[in-house]
Design a protein around this motif. Structure first.
Motif, mmCIF file in Angstrom:
data_model
loop_
_atom_site.group_PDB
_atom_site.id
_atom_site.type_symbol
_atom_site.label_atom_id
_atom_site.label_comp_id
_atom_site.label_asym_id
_atom_site.label_seq_id
_atom_site.Cartn_x
_atom_site.Cartn_y
_atom_site.Cartn_z
ATOM 1 N N ILE A 320 12.387 1.807 -44.393
ATOM 2 C CA ILE A 320 11.757 0.310 -44.803
ATOM 3 C C ILE A 320 11.077 -0.090 -43.428
ATOM 4 N N PRO A 321 9.939 -0.539 -43.786
ATOM 5 C CA PRO A 321 9.188 -1.242 -42.866
ATOM 6 C C PRO A 321 9.409 -2.520 -42.488
ATOM 7 N N GLY A 322 9.479 -2.775 -41.131
ATOM 8 C CA GLY A 322 10.135 -3.978 -40.437
ATOM 9 C C GLY A 322 11.532 -4.350 -40.583
ATOM 10 N N ASP A 323 11.854 -5.300 -40.132
ATOM 11 C CA ASP A 323 13.293 -5.609 -39.667
ATOM 12 C C ASP A 323 14.197 -5.953 -41.150
ATOM 13 N N VAL A 324 15.324 -5.353 -41.170
ATOM 14 C CA VAL A 324 16.253 -5.852 -42.232
ATOM 15 C C VAL A 324 17.532 -6.661 -41.820
ATOM 16 N N GLY A 325 17.509 -7.022 -40.629
ATOM 17 C CA GLY A 325 18.424 -7.901 -40.143
ATOM 18 C C GLY A 325 19.834 -7.057 -39.520
ATOM 19 N N ASP A 326 20.876 -7.777 -39.222
ATOM 20 C CA ASP A 326 22.008 -7.068 -38.708
ATOM 21 C C ASP A 326 23.138 -6.867 -39.612
ATOM 22 N N VAL A 327 24.294 -6.499 -39.108
ATOM 23 C CA VAL A 327 25.327 -6.199 -39.977
ATOM 24 C C VAL A 327 25.910 -7.664 -40.842
ATOM 25 N N ASP A 328 25.673 -8.492 -40.116
ATOM 26 C CA ASP A 328 26.321 -10.071 -40.833
ATOM 27 C C ASP A 328 25.283 -10.147 -41.994
ATOM 28 N N ARG A 329 24.000 -10.204 -41.629
ATOM 29 C CA ARG A 329 22.900 -10.485 -42.751
ATOM 30 C C ARG A 329 23.502 -9.676 -43.808
ATOM 31 N N LEU A 330 23.397 -8.374 -43.941
ATOM 32 C CA LEU A 330 23.603 -7.312 -44.956
ATOM 33 C C LEU A 330 24.986 -7.675 -45.647
ATOM 34 N N MET A 331 26.055 -7.978 -44.740
ATOM 35 C CA MET A 331 27.379 -8.133 -45.253
ATOM 36 C C MET A 331 27.348 -9.712 -46.160
ATOM 37 N N THR A 332 26.634 -10.521 -45.783
ATOM 38 C CA THR A 332 26.398 -11.707 -46.532
ATOM 39 C C THR A 332 25.699 -11.385 -47.766
ATOM 40 N N ALA A 333 24.813 -10.509 -47.812
ATOM 41 C CA ALA A 333 24.068 -10.436 -49.132
ATOM 42 C C ALA A 333 25.103 -9.658 -49.927
ATOM 43 N N ILE A 334 25.910 -8.656 -49.422
ATOM 44 C CA ILE A 334 26.753 -7.972 -50.187
ATOM 45 C C ILE A 334 27.851 -8.853 -50.840
#
Lengths: 378, 378
Positions: A320-334
């Motif tokens: 994936i091009p660019g930043d996808v954030g950190d673990v916290d950001r992905l967990m919040t989305a999940i």
């Protein structure tokens, strides 16, 4: 423009939902033959074509000529192409245009387009006069094998994708396989991720067939029709068992919890990631996560990754091009994903190719640890 | 604040809709007892109270205290009072607040208010995550006997009332008869129009009972509970036969085609006309129109007019303050009403008290001629 549909070349897949049952017709020339098909199945109805500017430009006229030929009154409602169209303001506009045209409860909303158009138009059909007639004419591979079958309609919220909508079944689905030739390779691949998903869920034989025949599906012709029909049959069987996703319909979400989180993390920017690509990465992650948990042989995770890579799909966060954030950001989305049930994390995990299952109580710590590893691979 | 509900004083009316069946509980103290009732029937659910500023001020705290007492997590979403709240922008706000509070599919939207709140909150419950739990706590007589039963939810469009919505059944209705004492006489009368309707449709015995006992219903106590329960039973029976109004559910629209047209003609200005008043005039018109067509004895039209007048309800266009337009304007409103089927005019007509029927192909010329007479009476 294609020739009118040849009945012998059309595959019909029934979706058995009692009084809400309907057919999916799959094959060449279905747009050109749509007027005759609709006139025969829904006599006397007016039609509101909902389409986006891109698809309308490519196929709108062919559909309108076919409706004219059958003497069907029709209007066209055009929306901008792209995921951003799935929002309240566009829903309100489509609904208002349907009512301004005095469309009645028995008249038909015909969704001509990909998943965005189908989801938006289907939701509008569900709520105008508490339910109008509805026909899906999916023009992307993704929509033909997934979103046009099963009755999920809806729009996005700032809190997440598809959080607002209705279960609303179409009366008919016309999947014209010719129109797929107008898709870009990237779009076709994205739809192919959902085709592969049906093999990965519970049909190892189909997955093996795909490994041998995927080039024919991209090429067109009989393999393509067969792959779409097999996918629709698989989805129809699950939907017939569990229309409103209280049980094993959730299996269809293989790859989607991670995939939706990635779409959120990339701001639904289709230049960076489209839905099917998110699903491809999400399925690869579901297999790697299952392998890490000791549920799935690592060889099966590698085999499916290898096939997705062969067809040109992404399988890693690094793709994936660019930043996808950190673990916290992905967990919040999940955790905001609608498949969260009463606080527990539900994932579709797997014991191998074609052996996926619903894991209803996944430890959030294990997910965080896995995501940290995935991010470290970038 | 009322004492917690006394189970012996509570009347339960079941609504038989297969797996969507639910109970209507009618009686005193149901708001104060709501926490215990909800905890028993829906264990572990969070609650989002949707209410308007007026009703919230009167009864919101009592409900919240009851939920606190049962250990139920709750939030309150407040909307402005009045019909103008039934619009897309307010729907979007309510939906957004439900999602912002992370309400899940199993959690409950509790509509505390009249028909406006019930219709808006029910529609929001129908579309958030494609369907949340839903409890109606109607606080007006109109909502207790009509809108809270039967699953019609929705909002208005500039093209007409209730043109956007969903059929969505609640899991429970709590009709607290005490709260009706906080209604103005005008509001109570407007709800009474719908009570009388059930007699006028198909229950001449009930209509006779109302003629003898209407003062007790306005007063409160046993007659009130009995009238509400009889109304709910009548509506529940029709809804169970025809959930989505493809058949005789349309009988419930007695007085509503004319009534909706009058509401449109007065710009939905509640200072001039509220829904129940429109229905009262509309029912009187349906009886006069039926008498003019030779279908109904003129004495029955006079008898029902006399009863509505006795309770203080309007029965004539002349009772509406200000201009209601001409025949063309009223006909346009009638034709846009959602009960128009494929161009033909459908009205609920009658052969006498309790002998109403669906007339599916009414001559528009006869309607125009009748409306001209009605306007001449002003």
């Amino acid at each position: 423009m294609s020739a009118p549909s040849d009945p012998d070349a059309i595959t019909s897949v029934p979706v058995a939902l009692g009084e809400r049952s309907y057919d999916i017709l799959i094959g060449a020339g279905l747009i050109a033959g749509a007027g005759a098909t609709i006139a025969a199945r829904f006599p006397g109805r007016a039609v509101a074509i909902v389409t986006d500017e891109t698809v309308g430009g490519l196929h709108g006229q062919a559909l309108e000529q076919s409706l004219d030929g059958a003497g069907i009154r029709h209007i066209r409602i055009s929306v901008p192409a792209g995921e951003a169209t799935k929002r309240f303001a566009m829903l309100e506009q489509v609904v208002d245009q349907l009512l301004a045209a005095r469309m009645e409860r028995g008249d038909l909303v015909v969704a001509l387009g990909g998943g965005v158009v189908g989801d938006l138009a289907g939701f509008a059909a569900a709520i105008v006069r508490r339910g109008m007639g509805f026909v899906q004419m999916p023009t992307s591979l993704l929509a033909q094998v997934d979103s046009s079958v099963g009755g999920k309609t809806g729009i996005n919220s700032r809190h997440g994708k598809n959080l607002i909508g209705a279960f609303y079944q179409p009366g008919l689905v016309l999947a014209d396989t010719d129109v797929l030739d107008t898709l870009s390779t990237r779009e076709f691949r994205a739809g192919y991720a959902e085709v592969a998903k049906y093999g990965l869920i519970d049909d190892p034989g189909f997955f093996g067939w795909l490994e041998a025949n995927w080039r024919g599906i991209f090429q067109g012709g009989r393999d393509r029709t067969q792959a779409i029909a097999t996918s629709c049959r698989a989805k129809a069987a699950v939907v017939a068992r569990d229309e409103t996703e209280t049980g094993d319909r959730a299996l269809l979400n293989l790859g989607h919890t991670f995939g939706h989180a990635l779409e959120a993390a990339t701001g639904y920017d289709s230049a960076r990631l489209v839905h099917g690509e998110g699903v491809a990465i999400g399925m690869a992650q579901a297999y790697r996560f299952s392998a890490k948990l000791g549920l799935c042989p690592p060889d099966d995770a590698e085999r499916m990754r290898s096939h997705l890579t062969a067809v040109g799909l992404p399988t890693e966060l690094a793709h994936i091009p660019g930043d996808v954030g950190d673990v916290d950001r992905l967990m919040t989305a999940i955790q905001q994903d609608k498949k969260v049930t009463r606080g527990a994390l539900t994932f579709i995990l797997t014991r191998g190719i074609g052996r996926s299952f619903i894991a209803g109580d996944v430890d959030p710590t294990a997910v965080r640890s896995f995501l940290a590893e995935e991010l470290a691979r970038r």
